[in-house]
Enzyme design. Structure first.
Site, PDB file in Angstrom:
ATOM      1  N   HIS A 173       0.829  -1.209   0.000  1.00  0.00           N
ATOM      2  CA  HIS A 173       0.000   0.000   0.000  1.00  0.00           C
ATOM      3  C   HIS A 173       0.859   1.253   0.000  1.00  0.00           C
ATOM      4  CE1 HIS A 173      -3.193   2.742   0.664  1.00  0.00           C
ATOM      5  NE2 HIS A 173      -2.940   2.964   1.930  1.00  0.00           N
ATOM      6  N   HIS A 197     -17.738   3.963   9.344  1.00  0.00           N
ATOM      7  CA  HIS A 197     -17.382   2.767   8.590  1.00  0.00           C
ATOM      8  C   HIS A 197     -17.514   1.491   9.414  1.00  0.00           C
ATOM      9  CE1 HIS A 197     -16.158   5.629   5.676  1.00  0.00           C
ATOM     10  NE2 HIS A 197     -15.163   6.070   6.392  1.00  0.00           N
ATOM     11  N   ARG A 246     -23.239  18.887   7.874  1.00  0.00           N
ATOM     12  CA  ARG A 246     -22.436  17.930   7.102  1.00  0.00           C
ATOM     13  C   ARG A 246     -20.995  18.017   7.579  1.00  0.00           C
ATOM     14  NH1 ARG A 246     -20.172  13.953   5.666  1.00  0.00           N
ATOM     15  NH2 ARG A 246     -19.915  13.225   3.509  1.00  0.00           N
ATOM     16  N   CYS A 297     -25.752  20.111   0.011  1.00  0.00           N
ATOM     17  CA  CYS A 297     -24.836  18.980  -0.055  1.00  0.00           C
ATOM     18  C   CYS A 297     -24.957  18.309  -1.423  1.00  0.00           C
ATOM     19  CB  CYS A 297     -25.168  17.983   1.052  1.00  0.00           C
ATOM     20  SG  CYS A 297     -24.129  16.513   1.060  1.00  0.00           S
ATOM     21  N   TYR A 347     -17.213  13.384  -4.642  1.00  0.00           N
ATOM     22  CA  TYR A 347     -17.970  14.541  -5.130  1.00  0.00           C
ATOM     23  C   TYR A 347     -17.733  14.781  -6.622  1.00  0.00           C
ATOM     24  CZ  TYR A 347     -18.681  15.276  -0.164  1.00  0.00           C
ATOM     25  OH  TYR A 347     -19.007  15.101   1.160  1.00  0.00           O
TER      26      TYR A 347
END
Length: 576
Positions: A132, A156, A231, A278, A416
């Site tokens: 990684h 998560h 948010r 958002c 996004y």
């Protein structure tokens, strides 16, 4: 049936002392390099030995929902390509060796292996870390517990991520060490988050993400700060206004550093009313078509406020901006003071021409609705970029960089962004799409809500909602239908509080605020149910698409199809 992969590291580690077994960590590690059938994938969850797991555990330890989703789907494709000749069948066993925390602590490097603990289990993640490129974040947990990282990224904490981690299990932490871990209270990075209004509909607690009830949203042209949608991507930082500093870099004048007081006194205060939305507003409607990855926002991840602060243009000029800068720089990057455990901050960027345009109205805002900006909304200073997606309106602003490049932030580069309905997590390439800036035309019905009941005796129904378009484009019309779009009528719009005289029309290209709308219509005589639909039109004659499937995308952003609610008509009891 479990399958054992051929191990390439049987001699990698030295002896391991355990309470119940005398085994080497390499043997333990190899004994659990397993494939197993997964009904979720229709394929195999496999012990990591290649790049398919790179992003998955990164999401577990330090990542985001989009990264996790990307890894899971790439895992599915690459697992199918695995050479089955390297596996052999073994009998499933549930026994794991008992391992001490002292032993776990010795495995903190690639040379000696990278081990972590989680809820009493011990996990060897060495082979993942070795492949990684961002392994430095994962190494923060090496030889210790995942729980502090899990607390930061609680969003998560999902079953499929736990299953991924389980494939790395090599042992159980000793009972004595488990007891010690429980005695040490894990610091909760969200413990200092502010209190929130109880009316908010919560989509995520940590980090906090919530929207107001739709019927409250359309009560006020200016959304009260307490119910303005929240948010957050990370914990709300604790910022001392007295010691706050804002750094502006990348201009010929060198670094300009401003205190909050200097920002307020050196630059004229400018006030605008602007709507923030958002990118995931109305994502829940895309979820009904096909599951997407992201918070399940309803129609209220949008709000309107009056913002006060210094113009970004004025501050950049004071820092040395001149037209010559635009020959080499094209972006203005923002960095927040909200950080993850590695010190990585939330970041985003906007085009330089938006930042310096006199009519761009970009603010370094320190007031919201006439008061200091509340902690959830960026205290003491945030960027307000009117007409632009909420993700670029960076809160708790700490640094501004004028640059030739966009922000390298994950939220600018790998989130996004919009994609074709035919793009999935197996084929998506985030570098192929531009970052969302201006948002498309939008409208939604706030009253009545889907599933509401209207009495026949009332003889009419009142429908309310909001409409807004990005880029400063003014909404010029909202059409409403009670019969699913067969017939239409035009709603009455307002751009001020109810009962107040409307303000002047905004200059062309600077319609930053939404419009609230309303229509009252008679109930159709024979109808038992109404399908109420709304659609808006802006001054460029942009219109909303009629259905969701053609605009569906894997992240559930830019959801702006006609909004539909179904309402039942209840007949009077005395009717025969």
């Amino acid at each position: 049936m479990l399958l054992l992969r051929r191990c390439h590291s049987l001699t990698r580690f030295g002896p391991l002392n355990t309470q119940r077994h005398q085994v080497t960590p390499a043997v333990v590690s190899c004994a659990v390099r397993l494939w197993r059938s997964s009904s979720e994938d229709g394929g195999s969850y496999q012990r990591a030995h290649g790049p398919r797991w790179r992003h998955g555990l990164a999401g577990l330890l330090a990542g985001t929902g989009a990264v996790l989703a990307y890894s899971l789907h790439h895992h599915k494709v690459q697992a199918e390509q695995q050479d089955s000749s390297t596996v052999q069948t073994i009998e499933k066993t549930s026994a794991f060796p008992i391992i001490s925390q002292e032993e776990v602590t010795t495995h903190r490097s690639l040379e000696h292996g990278i081990w972590v603990t989680f809820k009493g289990g011990v996990y060897d993640i060495t082979e993942f870390v070795a492949m990684h490129p961002g392994g430095d974040k994962i190494l923060l947990a090496a030889g210790g517990a995942l729980e502090p990282f899990w607390a930061l990224y609680a969003v998560h904490n999902q079953e499929h991520v736990l299953e991924m981690l389980s494939e790395y299990k090599v042992g159980e932490l000793s009972a004595e060490d488990v007891k010690k871990q429980k005695a040490i209270k894990t610091s909760d990075p969200y413990s200092t988050d502010p209190e929130r209004h109880p009316a908010m509909h919560i989509n995520s607690l940590k980090p906090f993400n919530a929207e107001p009830p739709p019927e409250l949203l359309s009560d006020s042209f200016i959304t009260p700060s307490a119910i303005f949608f929240k948010r957050n991507h990370l914990p709300v930082p604790q910022v001392d206004a007295a010691s706050y500093q804002l750094h502006i870099e990348g201009l010929p004048g060198g670094v300009l550093t401003l205190s909050l007081e200097e920002l307020k006194t050196r630059f004229p205060k400018h006030t605008i009313t602007a709507t923030l939305q958002c990118a995931g507003n109305r994502r829940s409607e895309m979820n009904k078509v096909k599951q997407v990855k992201g918070l399940n926002w309803g129609i209220a991840a949008i709000s309107n406020a009056t913002w006060g602060g210094a113009r970004l243009r004025d501050v950049l000029l004071a820092a040395g901006y001149s037209p010559d800068v635009a020959q080499r720089a094209f972006h203005v990057q923002f960095e927040g003071l909200d950080k993850d455990v590695t010190g990585t901050t939330y970041g985003a960027s906007i085009p330089l021409n938006k930042a310096v345009n006199e009519e761009g109205d970009v603010l370094l805002a320190y007031e919201m609705n006439g008061q200091d900006i509340p902690p959830d909304h960026g205290y003491p200073v945030r960027a307000v970029v009117p007409g632009t997606v909420g993700a670029r309106n960076v809160k708790w602003l700490g640094k501004i960089i004028v640059s030739a490049e966009e922000s390298s932030s994950h939220w600018q580069q790998n989130d996004y962004k919009g994609f074709s309905p035919g793009t999935d997590w197996d084929t998506v390439d985030f570098k192929s799409a531009p970052a969302i800036q201006e948002l498309p035309i939008q409208s939604a019905i706030t009253v009545p809500t889907d599933g509401a009941v209207v009495d026949r005796s009332s003889e009419e129904v009142t429908v309310k909602g909001y409409a807004w378009s990005g880029g400063g484009r003014e909404v010029v019309r909202v059409d409403v239908s009670l019969d699913g779009g067969k017939t239409w009528q035009v709603a009455q719009m307002r751009s001020s509080e109810k009962g107040q005289a409307p303000g002047p029309s905004p200059p062309p290209g600077r319609a930053w605020a939404w419009k609230l709308w309303e229509v009252t219509a008679p109930l159709p005589a024979e109808a038992q149910e109404l399908e109420i639909v709304c659609k808006a039109v802006d001054n460029s004659y942009n219109m909303q698409p009629d259905t969701v499937p053609p605009i569906w995308n894997l992240r559930g952003v830019l959801s702006n199809a006609w909004h539909r609610v179904k309402v039942e008509i209840r007949e009077d009891d005395n009717e025969e």
